[in-house]
Design an enzyme around this catalytic site. Structure first.
Site, PDB file in Angstrom:
ATOM      1  N   ASN A   1     -21.654  25.916 -34.950  1.00 19.89           N
ATOM      2  CA  ASN A   1     -21.664  24.527 -34.513  1.00 19.89           C
ATOM      3  C   ASN A   1     -21.555  23.581 -35.707  1.00 19.89           C
ATOM      4  OD1 ASN A   1     -22.093  25.665 -32.054  1.00 19.89           O
ATOM      5  ND2 ASN A   1     -24.292  25.243 -32.011  1.00 19.89           N
TER       6      ASN A   1
ATOM      7  N   ARG B   1     -15.905  12.814 -31.370  1.00 20.42           N
ATOM      8  CA  ARG B   1     -16.954  13.839 -31.385  1.00 20.42           C
ATOM      9  C   ARG B   1     -18.164  13.343 -32.174  1.00 20.42           C
ATOM     10  NH1 ARG B   1     -14.669  19.612 -32.902  1.00 20.42           N
ATOM     11  NH2 ARG B   1     -16.816  20.196 -32.392  1.00 20.42           N
TER      12      ARG B   1
ATOM     13  N   HIS C   1     -18.552  26.844 -39.717  1.00 12.43           N
ATOM     14  CA  HIS C   1     -17.330  26.097 -39.383  1.00 12.43           C
ATOM     15  C   HIS C   1     -17.365  24.672 -39.912  1.00 12.43           C
ATOM     16  CE1 HIS C   1     -16.522  29.063 -35.831  1.00 12.43           C
ATOM     17  NE2 HIS C   1     -16.344  29.600 -37.011  1.00 12.43           N
TER      18      HIS C   1
HETATM   19  N1  APR Z   1     -27.600  28.211 -23.012  1.00 10.27           N
HETATM   20  C1  APR Z   1     -27.014  29.355 -23.445  1.00 10.27           C
HETATM   21  N2  APR Z   1     -25.672  29.569 -23.424  1.00 10.27           N
HETATM   22  C2  APR Z   1     -24.918  28.568 -22.926  1.00 10.27           C
HETATM   23  C3  APR Z   1     -25.449  27.348 -22.446  1.00 10.27           C
HETATM   24  C4  APR Z   1     -26.863  27.195 -22.504  1.00 10.27           C
HETATM   25  N3  APR Z   1     -27.474  26.074 -22.069  1.00 10.27           N
HETATM   26  N4  APR Z   1     -24.422  26.567 -22.019  1.00 10.27           N
HETATM   27  C5  APR Z   1     -23.288  27.262 -22.233  1.00 10.27           C
HETATM   28  N5  APR Z   1     -23.580  28.472 -22.768  1.00 10.27           N
HETATM   29  C6  APR Z   1     -22.667  29.531 -23.204  1.00 10.27           C
HETATM   30  C7  APR Z   1     -21.402  29.646 -22.397  1.00 10.27           C
HETATM   31  O1  APR Z   1     -21.615  30.572 -21.322  1.00 10.27           O
HETATM   32  C8  APR Z   1     -20.429  30.212 -23.424  1.00 10.27           C
HETATM   33  O2  APR Z   1     -20.433  31.633 -23.396  1.00 10.27           O
HETATM   34  O3  APR Z   1     -22.263  29.187 -24.506  1.00 10.27           O
HETATM   35  C9  APR Z   1     -20.983  29.754 -24.757  1.00 10.27           C
HETATM   36  C10 APR Z   1     -20.122  28.713 -25.445  1.00 10.27           C
HETATM   37  O4  APR Z   1     -18.913  29.319 -25.763  1.00 10.27           O
HETATM   38  P1  APR Z   1     -17.746  28.444 -26.421  1.00 10.27           P
HETATM   39  O5  APR Z   1     -17.597  27.172 -25.681  1.00 10.27           O
HETATM   40  O6  APR Z   1     -16.583  29.367 -26.600  1.00 10.27           O
HETATM   41  O7  APR Z   1     -18.322  28.047 -27.863  1.00 10.27           O
HETATM   42  P2  APR Z   1     -18.428  28.951 -29.147  1.00 10.27           P
HETATM   43  O8  APR Z   1     -18.668  30.394 -28.795  1.00 10.27           O
HETATM   44  O9  APR Z   1     -19.425  28.307 -30.020  1.00 10.27           O
HETATM   45  O10 APR Z   1     -16.973  28.807 -29.816  1.00 10.27           O
HETATM   46  C11 APR Z   1     -16.836  29.393 -31.098  1.00 10.27           C
HETATM   47  O11 APR Z   1     -14.642  28.450 -31.297  1.00 10.27           O
HETATM   48  O12 APR Z   1     -13.661  26.574 -30.583  1.00 10.27           O
HETATM   49  C12 APR Z   1     -14.032  27.236 -31.725  1.00 10.27           C
HETATM   50  O13 APR Z   1     -14.807  26.491 -33.820  1.00 10.27           O
HETATM   51  C13 APR Z   1     -15.070  26.424 -32.448  1.00 10.27           C
HETATM   52  O14 APR Z   1     -17.261  27.047 -33.212  1.00 10.27           O
HETATM   53  C14 APR Z   1     -16.356  27.134 -32.124  1.00 10.27           C
HETATM   54  C15 APR Z   1     -15.904  28.566 -31.924  1.00 10.27           C
END
Ligand code: APR
Length: 242
Positions: A97, A64, A114
């Protein structure tokens, strides 16, 4: 697209997730070919996984680091850094993030809920977590130069507590009485608590709540406003300052 007007009497709390870094080339966690599709969370992002196979965990985080190191902030990160410049102490960024892109974009009033991918700490001594951009060779577990204990990424793993001081800082910002609150979540699926619950705290305090996300998130219906789109395109045009 409806725009968010921010005046002198308004403060802004922004929560970001992996989606805000997607346009910078960093994979998100959930959804098609998300990070967790290829790596079972329990084995690479939990204390149990680290105990069972620390070199596998370091391989995952070294990969990563290699993936994130060349990435640059996108217009979404830059817009958020601009908002901070305009609002000063009426602004706070809370990010889930760990990629460091908000800092690279100039954000300073920020809580990295995190942890940070490029910070390492010792599992044994009280040594302060330190910057570490090394990508460790497969099969190795770095050891502390001061006590010989195993080093680990300074990341909050599943099942671990968040830093209480950071949660207090967010709570205090949410509950301030001197300005009206706007809470905006960007690029997060609302799958992980307590960040997924910040919107409830904001609404309880009478705040206006906005969600900017590529797809409807798990908790989208809890927001007053939902702007569907890519944050790199939406954020630079979303906010006007009065
Ligand atoms: N612009 C806006 N939203 C976006 C984009 C973009 N270009 N690309 C993807 N997304 C959205 C997706 O639709 C999704 O709803 O971003 C979201 C990402 O969700 P996750 O992958 O679940 O990430 P996140 O919400 O940050 O996860 C939270 O979970 O895995 C653990 O610790 C880790 O910090 C992370 C936490």
């Amino acid at each position: 697209m409806n725009t968010l007007r921010i005046d002198e009497g308004t403060r802004l709390l922004v929560l970001t997730g992996a989606g805000v870094s997607a346009e910078s080339g960093i994979p998100t966690f959930r959804g098609s070919n998300g990070l967790w599709e290829n790596h079972p969370v329990e084995r690479v992002a939990s204390p149990e996984g680290f105990r069972d196979d620390p070199s596998l965990v370091w391989r995952f985080y070294s990969q990563r680091r290699a993936g994130a190191a060349p990435c640059e902030p996108n217009p979404g990160h830059l817009a958020i850094a601009e908002w901070e410049k305009k609002l000063g102490d009426r602004f706070l960024l809370v990010t889930q993030n760990v990629d460091g892109l908000h800092r690279k974009a100039g954000s300073q009033r920020m809580v990295e809920l995190h942890g940070n991918l490029f910070t390492t700490r010792c599992t044994r001594c009280e040594r302060t977590p330190f910057e570490d951009r090394l990508e460790y060779p497969e099969g190795t577990v770095p050891l502390c130069g001061e006590c010989g204990g195993a080093l680990r990424p300074h990341i909050v793993w599943f099942g671990e507590m968040l830093n209480p001081r950071e949660l207090i800082e967010v709570g205090e910002f949410l509950q301030r009485l001197d300005t009206r609150l706007v809470f905006m979540a960007v690029g997060t699926s609302g799958a992980v608590w307590p960040a997924a619950g910040f919107v409830d705290g904001a609404r309880k305090g009478g705040g206006q709540t906005w969600l900017v996300n590529a797809d409807p998130a798990d908790n989208a219906d809890r927001f007053h406003h939902f702007v569907q789109g890519r944050s790199g395109e939406v954020l630079p045009k979303l906010v006007t300052f009065e």
